[in-house]
Structures are given as structure tokens and as C-alpha cells.
Design an enzyme around this catalytic site. Structure first.
Site, PDB file in Angstrom:
ATOM      1  N   TYR A  15       4.493  14.227   7.045  1.00  0.00           N
ATOM      2  CA  TYR A  15       3.188  13.749   7.504  1.00  0.00           C
ATOM      3  C   TYR A  15       2.250  14.950   7.590  1.00  0.00           C
ATOM      4  O   TYR A  15       2.291  15.720   8.562  1.00  0.00           O
ATOM      5  CB  TYR A  15       3.312  13.069   8.860  1.00  0.00           C
ATOM      6  CG  TYR A  15       4.072  11.767   8.835  1.00  0.00           C
ATOM      7  CD1 TYR A  15       3.513  10.628   8.253  1.00  0.00           C
ATOM      8  CD2 TYR A  15       5.339  11.660   9.401  1.00  0.00           C
ATOM      9  CE1 TYR A  15       4.206   9.420   8.232  1.00  0.00           C
ATOM     10  CE2 TYR A  15       6.031  10.452   9.392  1.00  0.00           C
ATOM     11  CZ  TYR A  15       5.463   9.344   8.803  1.00  0.00           C
ATOM     12  OH  TYR A  15       6.143   8.147   8.789  1.00  0.00           O
TER      13      TYR A  15
ATOM     14  N   ASP B 184      -2.348   7.553   1.947  1.00  0.00           N
ATOM     15  CA  ASP B 184      -3.172   6.860   2.926  1.00  0.00           C
ATOM     16  C   ASP B 184      -4.355   6.189   2.226  1.00  0.00           C
ATOM     17  O   ASP B 184      -4.810   6.631   1.162  1.00  0.00           O
ATOM     18  CB  ASP B 184      -3.691   7.829   3.985  1.00  0.00           C
ATOM     19  CG  ASP B 184      -2.580   8.355   4.887  1.00  0.00           C
ATOM     20  OD1 ASP B 184      -1.520   7.698   4.953  1.00  0.00           O
ATOM     21  OD2 ASP B 184      -2.786   9.411   5.512  1.00  0.00           O
TER      22      ASP B 184
ATOM     23  N   TYR C  45      -0.597  18.527  -1.749  1.00  0.00           N
ATOM     24  CA  TYR C  45      -1.818  17.994  -1.147  1.00  0.00           C
ATOM     25  C   TYR C  45      -2.913  19.063  -1.108  1.00  0.00           C
ATOM     26  O   TYR C  45      -2.623  20.257  -0.995  1.00  0.00           O
ATOM     27  CB  TYR C  45      -1.571  17.546   0.299  1.00  0.00           C
ATOM     28  CG  TYR C  45      -0.491  16.521   0.480  1.00  0.00           C
ATOM     29  CD1 TYR C  45      -0.798  15.164   0.530  1.00  0.00           C
ATOM     30  CD2 TYR C  45       0.845  16.900   0.635  1.00  0.00           C
ATOM     31  CE1 TYR C  45       0.192  14.213   0.727  1.00  0.00           C
ATOM     32  CE2 TYR C  45       1.842  15.955   0.821  1.00  0.00           C
ATOM     33  CZ  TYR C  45       1.513  14.619   0.870  1.00  0.00           C
ATOM     34  OH  TYR C  45       2.504  13.681   1.061  1.00  0.00           O
TER      35      TYR C  45
END
Length: 436
Positions: free
Chosen positions: A383, A245, A311
Site C-alpha cells: 500500500y 485505485d 509507482y
């Protein structure tokens, strides 16, 4: 018919040069050129018939109409067309006039031979000119993916179409500042023109300030122009292994990418110097490492190779959360398969469907009862923001759903992008063998 009888039949068809006489027998006695085969056959027939030996120059040949005498000239034209272009592999192709192709078939018919016996004119011409190009340039022929391709147009004397195939540089990038997209992002209001209609004509677009882009900088903008300049190319295209992103950082081992340079006149830049130039110009906003010269297959690998992502996320909760509740929820998420309907934030540009993705590992801790830090290793395409928030029920299960409180990712860092079954970096996809 014996070999000599066939040769005699070919000779009786009209004046024929040694190369054209030998080509129908190209599959015999390896190690000879077609001209050497033709000369030997002409000599044998003359001896057997006890007739004077008479040779025929290519210019007098009814089959090739003189082109078999022009190998050297065409090779020199290729070298002239390649002036200023670096290459280590090449290929030669030929556009043959229909009349010569027809003559090539008639030649074999005269001797009762198969119409494709031996070697056809086009193949022989490619090979003979190609051998000479190799000797003049020191390059090697490559029939699959050469650096350059020369198309010789015999219908237009001296015409060489010279094609330079793209070159590729692979590496990994880290994005160290937020609000920088991976690739250039044209303004959707003005279509990238930077202009909008005004009563008295055109004026700068209000949405992008006249730049034509929604963001002033991008990873592509930091990297691709330097690679293009280092290879003296006409255009550079950036290919990434997915993308993070705009508001996310890309840290850790970095994200794989390939820059494709079109019409490169240099193919062997010093990748260490190129890496240093990119990092210096990016001035801390981004950096690259592990630059290597790659093959064209690396583009598909970077874009299609299945990869897992790791992440790190800062999370805020709508209500107080206990450490025990967080641990219980994360334990339930770990190893689970998540159903995710296309998130609302990307629904306008991606197909609306439900995907399943696996959460391999997830752990976290609270900073206080309303804030925490998570680290997650999951399947590519997961996601993660929606895994935390639930996206109003579009992702199941979710951390918010399991805790029974609102949860939102306030900062996201990607810290690893690695191949699922094997690394992105496999030697067969590189040109240099080792980093230079």
C-alpha cells in the site's frame, strides 16, 4: 483359453456384431478397428470349425442394440449442433444406457474374461464418432480443454448436448484518466438496480442517478464489450492482474488483463483490428496493446502470478522538508520490509490483518519545501499511499514517520506491473503462437 476359444465363447452368447466381438481384444494388434478384429475372429472361428461364415448386423446385436451401426449418423448430428460455431479442437462424450453397460460386462463374463478387458463400449463409441467428427470438420481432438464438447445421449435418440467452452484474449491496458475504476462498480445503495423506494412506488436512485453504477465508465466497459462482440459471445468477464485505485493512472507498460468470453461463436478474431476498435472507442480515456488469443490457464496466471509494481507519486508535506532529510528518509526506506495493517480506506471491504511487503527501490526529489515527487518499485500488494502517510501508525516504517511531518499522496501513477520471477507473457499460455 486360446484367443479362438474366447472368440467362440463370445459368439455363442448370442447374435453379436463385429465391433462388439472385437472390442474385448482391442489391446491386440494395433492398427485395426474393433470391427476389423471382430470380422477376423469370426472368420477364423468359421474356418477352424469348418462352418458357414455368418455375419451379424449391428441392429441384431444383443450387446450394443444397433448403436455400433450409428457412428456416422451421430457424427453428422454433432456437426449440425455445431453449425455457426468456430472451433479447432473438440471432444466427444457419450451417455450410455445402463442396459448396454450391463451387456458389455456380461459379454466378457460369457468368455471368462476380465469385465474391463479390451475397450469398453463407451470409450469405443466416443472414439469412433470422434474420428468421424474430425474428418467432417477438420478439427483436432483435445481431451484436456477442447473448444467444444459434444455429449451424445444414447438414451434419447438423436440428442446431442453441445457445449462451447470459453475463449480468452490477453493484453495490457493503460488508464489515462483519473476516477475511472478497472471494473464496473455497481451502486451500493441500490445494488445496481438504479431504483429506490418512493412513497408512490419506485424512482431513480439518488446516489447513482438511476444508472445503477457509481462511475459511468470503467476499463472493463471500454474493453470487454468489444471482445465479446468480436467473438460473438454471450458474456464477457474481465480479469485484471490486481487493480489500481480509482484516482490513480495506469501508465507505462500497462497492466495485464484477460477477457473471458463465454459461449463464443468465433474464436479467432483479428487482434490488431480489435485493439484498434477498443482504443478508438475509449477516445483517450484508456488504451490497450499486445492483444493475443490466450488459453484458459492465462486467467489464473493473471490473477495469481506474483508481480512487482512501480509507482510515481506527487506528495505534499504538512511542514517544510529539506532535500537532505528527504534523501535520508528514502535511503532508510529502500530495501526495507514494511509492516502494514489493513488501511483505514479499505478496512470496510478487506480482512483486518497485518501484512509485510518489501520496498525494493525508492527515490525522489523536492519540487519545493512542501511538495515532492517519488518513484517507487515495490512488492505486489504494497500500500504505497500508506507507506507515505503512515496511516496513523498502521504502516511502519513510513515516510511521514521518518520525516516527522505529515505526508500525503496527492496524485498516483502506476507505471509498471511486471512478474517477480518471470514475465506474465510466456508462450505456453497463448493460442496464436504470435500476435496476429
Amino acid at each position: 483359453m486360446t484367443l479362438t476359444e474366447r472368440a467362440r465363447a463370445l459368439l455363442s452368447s448370442g447374435p453379436i456384431c463385429d465391433a462388439c466381438l472385437g472390442r474385448p481384444f482391442a489391446d491386440r494388434s494395433f492398427g485395426l478397428t474393433n470391427a476389423e478384429r471382430g470380422r477376423a475372429l469370426r472368420t477364423t472361428v468359421a474356418l477352424e470349425d469348418d462352418e458357414p461364415y455368418e455375419s451379424t448386423e449391428p441392429a441384431e446385436c444383443w450387446v450394443c442394440e444397433g448403436h455400433c451401426g450409428d457412428y456416422d449418423e451421430w457424427a453428422e448430428r454433432v456437426v449440425e449442433a455445431a453449425e455457426g460455431v468456430e472451433f479447432s479442437t473438440y471432444q466427444v462424450g457419450t451417455r450410455v444406457p445402463p442396459l448396454i453397460e450391463e451387456n458389455d460386462v456380461l459379454l466378457r463374463e460369457e468368455a471368462g474374461m476380465d469385465e474391463e478387458a479390451g475397450e469398453l463400449f463407451k470409450s469405443a463409441f466416443n472414439r469412433e464418432v470422434g474420428k468421424r467428427v474430425g474428418r467432417l470438420t477438420g478439427a483436432e481432438v483435445d481431451f484436456d480443454r477442447p473448444d467444444v464438447l459434444s455429449l451424445l445421449n444414447l438414451e434419447r435418440e438423436g440428442d446431442v448436448e453441445f457445449q462451447v467452452n470459453p475463449a480468452f484474449v490477453y493484453g495490457r491496458y493503460r488508464k489515462l484518466e483519473r476516477d475511472i475504476p478497472q471494473t464496473e462498480w455497481p451502486c451500493r445503495e441500490c445494488g445496481g438496480s438504479g431504483k429506490q423506494l418512493a412513497p408512490d412506488g419506485e424512482e431513480a436512485c439518488d446516489h447513482c442517478g438511476g444508472s445503477g453504477y457509481l462511475y459511468d465508465d470503467s476499463v472493463e466497459g471500454y474493453v470487454a464489450p468489444h471482445v465479446k462482440d468480436a467473438m460473438d459471445g454471450d458474456e464477457a468477464v474481465f480479469h485484471g492482474a490486481g487493480r489500481e485505485d480509482v484516482d490513480a493512472l495506469m501508465l507505462g507498460t500497462g497492466r495485464p488483463f484477460v477477457v473471458e468470453v463465454k459461449e463464443p461463436r468465433r474464436r479467432d478474431p483479428n487482434t490488431k483490428e480489435l485493439e484498434a476498435a477498443i482504443n478508438d472507442a475509449a477516445d483517450g480515456a484508456a488504451e490497450v496493446e499486445g492483444l493475443r488469443l490466450a488459453t484458459h490457464e492465462m486467467v489464473e496466471r493473471v490473477k495469481e502470478h506474483d508481480a512487482s509494481k512501480t509507482y510515481r507519486m506527487d506528495v505534499e508535506f504538512g511542514e517544510p522538508v529539506t532535500e537532505a532529510a528527504l534523501v535520508e528518509a528514502l535511503d532508510e526506506l529502500e530495501g526495507t520490509t514494511v509492516d502494514q495493517h489493513t488501511p483505514q480506506r479499505v478496512d470496510h471491504r478487506r480482512a483486518s490483518l497485518t501484512r509485510t511487503r518489501d520496498v525494493y527501490e525508492i527515490e525522489g526529489e523536492l519540487d519545493d519545501d512542501r511538495r515532492g515527487t517519488l518513484e517507487l518499485h515495490g512488492e505486489g500488494g504494497l500500500y504505497v499511499k500508506e507507506l507515505v502517510s503512515g496511516d496513523e501508525g498502521r504502516t511502519e516504517p513510513s515516510l511521514a514517520g521518518l520525516l516527522g511531518v505529515d505526508a500525503e499522496v496527492t496524485a498516483l501513477d502506476v507505471i509498471a506491473v511486471e512478474g517477480e520471477s518471470e514475465p506474465f507473457e510466456v508462450e505456453e499460455y497463448f493460442r496464436d503462437g504470435e500476435e496476429n
